[in-house]
Design a protein around this motif. Structure first.
Motif, short mmCIF file in Angstrom:
data_model
loop_
_atom_site.label_atom_id
_atom_site.label_comp_id
_atom_site.label_asym_id
_atom_site.label_seq_id
_atom_site.Cartn_x
_atom_site.Cartn_y
_atom_site.Cartn_z
N GLU A 18 37.05 38.73 36.63
CA GLU A 18 36.09 37.83 37.25
C GLU A 18 35.55 38.41 38.56
O GLU A 18 36.27 39.09 39.29
CB GLU A 18 36.76 36.49 37.56
N VAL A 19 34.27 38.14 38.80
CA VAL A 19 33.61 38.49 40.06
C VAL A 19 33.13 37.20 40.70
O VAL A 19 32.78 36.25 40.00
CB VAL A 19 32.44 39.46 39.80
N PHE A 48 45.51 39.16 41.89
CA PHE A 48 45.33 40.36 42.71
C PHE A 48 45.10 39.98 44.16
O PHE A 48 44.37 39.03 44.46
CB PHE A 48 44.16 41.20 42.19
N SER A 49 45.69 40.74 45.06
CA SER A 49 45.53 40.50 46.49
C SER A 49 44.11 40.86 46.94
O SER A 49 43.33 41.46 46.20
CB SER A 49 46.55 41.31 47.28
N SER A 50 43.77 40.49 48.18
CA SER A 50 42.44 40.76 48.72
C SER A 50 42.52 41.04 50.21
O SER A 50 43.57 40.88 50.83
CB SER A 50 41.50 39.57 48.46
N ASN A 51 41.38 41.44 50.78
CA ASN A 51 41.30 41.60 52.23
C ASN A 51 40.78 40.35 52.89
O ASN A 51 40.37 40.36 54.05
CB ASN A 51 40.42 42.81 52.60
N ILE A 52 40.79 39.24 52.16
CA ILE A 52 40.34 37.95 52.67
C ILE A 52 41.56 37.10 52.98
O ILE A 52 42.47 36.99 52.16
CB ILE A 52 39.47 37.22 51.62
N TYR A 69 40.84 42.75 45.52
CA TYR A 69 39.53 42.13 45.72
C TYR A 69 39.07 42.37 47.15
O TYR A 69 39.87 42.32 48.10
CB TYR A 69 39.60 40.63 45.44
N THR A 70 37.77 42.63 47.30
CA THR A 70 37.21 42.99 48.60
C THR A 70 35.85 42.33 48.80
O THR A 70 35.06 42.24 47.85
CB THR A 70 37.04 44.52 48.70
N ILE A 71 35.58 41.87 50.00
CA ILE A 71 34.25 41.34 50.32
C ILE A 71 33.27 42.49 50.40
O ILE A 71 33.52 43.48 51.09
CB ILE A 71 34.28 40.55 51.63
N GLY A 102 29.19 40.23 46.83
CA GLY A 102 30.17 39.19 46.56
C GLY A 102 31.58 39.68 46.74
O GLY A 102 31.85 40.67 47.41
N ILE A 103 32.52 38.98 46.12
CA ILE A 103 33.94 39.35 46.18
C ILE A 103 34.24 40.11 44.89
O ILE A 103 34.28 39.53 43.81
CB ILE A 103 34.83 38.11 46.33
N LEU A 104 34.43 41.41 45.03
CA LEU A 104 34.54 42.31 43.87
C LEU A 104 35.92 42.96 43.79
O LEU A 104 36.54 43.24 44.82
CB LEU A 104 33.50 43.43 43.95
#
Length: 294
Positions: free
Chosen positions: A83-84, A179-183, A255-257, A261-263
């Motif tokens: 998902e994106v 999955f982790s993110s930078n958000i 996931y990264t901003i 979007g958040i990809l």
């Protein structure tokens, strides 16, 4: 052989960027960075050869090179599709006021600084700042808050997250599909309680569809096209592009901003070597490449 490094501005990005509301694009490629808004420093490398000539490495790699994955990286399991998301931050004054109130800010004393483009507040209990262009906020408490009570009452963690311990605090990284993110938000605390909190506040996050994931084994080929300069794209970054051999030793999907979007993005780490006409150099390299195909 002599190696000289000069710091020059090269358009790249590794973390939080200055984006407004992000409508989902119908583009030929997803972008990791927005070259019109983002620039950080990356070294330009000069190699002095024994014959007196100089090789400059700036926008592309002039050396013949190979890129390879170590065996355990090749076996990294990733989904075939993922998902994106698009997102929106608090921008209208009334919604910023309501958000700030949850931290104990008095709305009638919150003001907007036209120079810094930030909403600011200060009293004997706390300092508050919020940037509507990015969604970044920071609150510094002059009197510590009890950690559990504050985190529950503020609504900061009303999403799935992963706790990442850091010096003097914890980063609550928002997760997407496991999955982790930078958000997320970084909460700084001590025995007395919460001292400060900062990070990204998102008003809304919406799924925009599932996309095919770039197979891990295809990362070297896609990077090579960009390192050579054959493909002009803003969907990748390497901290060093001067090498004759790049060995990627670690890959993780996060996931990264981004401008689109958040990809999902592959986070890369590896070792590089240069062996060419008397040049011998080596070191470590970090990188990113968008992990979904449009």
């Amino acid at each position: 052989m002599q190696k000289h490094i000069i710091v020059a501005i090269v358009v790249v990005a590794l973390a939080i960027l200055t984006f407004h509301f992000l409508p989902f694009p119908d583009a030929e490629q997803f972008n990791l960075i927005d070259p019109e808004k983002t620039a950080i420093l990356r070294p330009v490398v000069y190699y002095n050869l024994p014959n007196g000539s100089v090789i400059e490495v700036k926008d592309k790699n002039p050396f013949p090179f190979t890129i390879e994955l170590v065996e355990n990286v090749k076996n990294l399991k990733v989904p075939e599709t993922i998902e994106v998301y698009s997102y929106e931050v608090y921008q209208k004054p009334d919604e910023v006021f309501r958000m700030a109130k949850s931290f104990g800010v008095s709305a009638d004393k919150l003001y907007y600084n036209k120079v810094t483009k930030a909403y600011l507040y200060n009293d004997d209990k706390l300092n508050f700042e919020y940037y509507a262009s990015t969604g970044y906020f920071r609150v510094i408490f002059k009197t510590p808050r009890e950690a559990t009570t504050f985190l529950k009452s503020s609504g900061l963690l009303d999403y799935e997250y992963k706790e990442i311990k850091k010096e003097h605090g914890t980063f609550f990284a928002r997760t997407f599909n496991g999955f982790s993110s930078n958000i997320g938000v970084f909460v700084k605390f001590d025995k007395a309680g919460v001292r400060s909190v900062e990070g990204l506040l998102l008003k809304d996050v919406q799924p925009k569809g599932r996309y095919k994931v770039l197979p891990v084994v295809d990362i070297p080929e896609k990077l090579a096209e960009r390192v050579k300069g054959d493909v002009k794209a803003d969907d990748w970054y390497l901290s060093n592009i001067a090498f004759t051999k790049l060995t990627i030793t670690n890959v993780s999907l996060v996931y990264t901003i981004t401008p689109d979007g958040i990809l999902p993005v592959y986070r890369l780490h590896g070792k590089y070597a240069v062996e060419y006409d008397g040049i011998k150099d080596s070191g470590e390299v970090d990188g990113r490449i968008v992990a979904v195909l449009p």
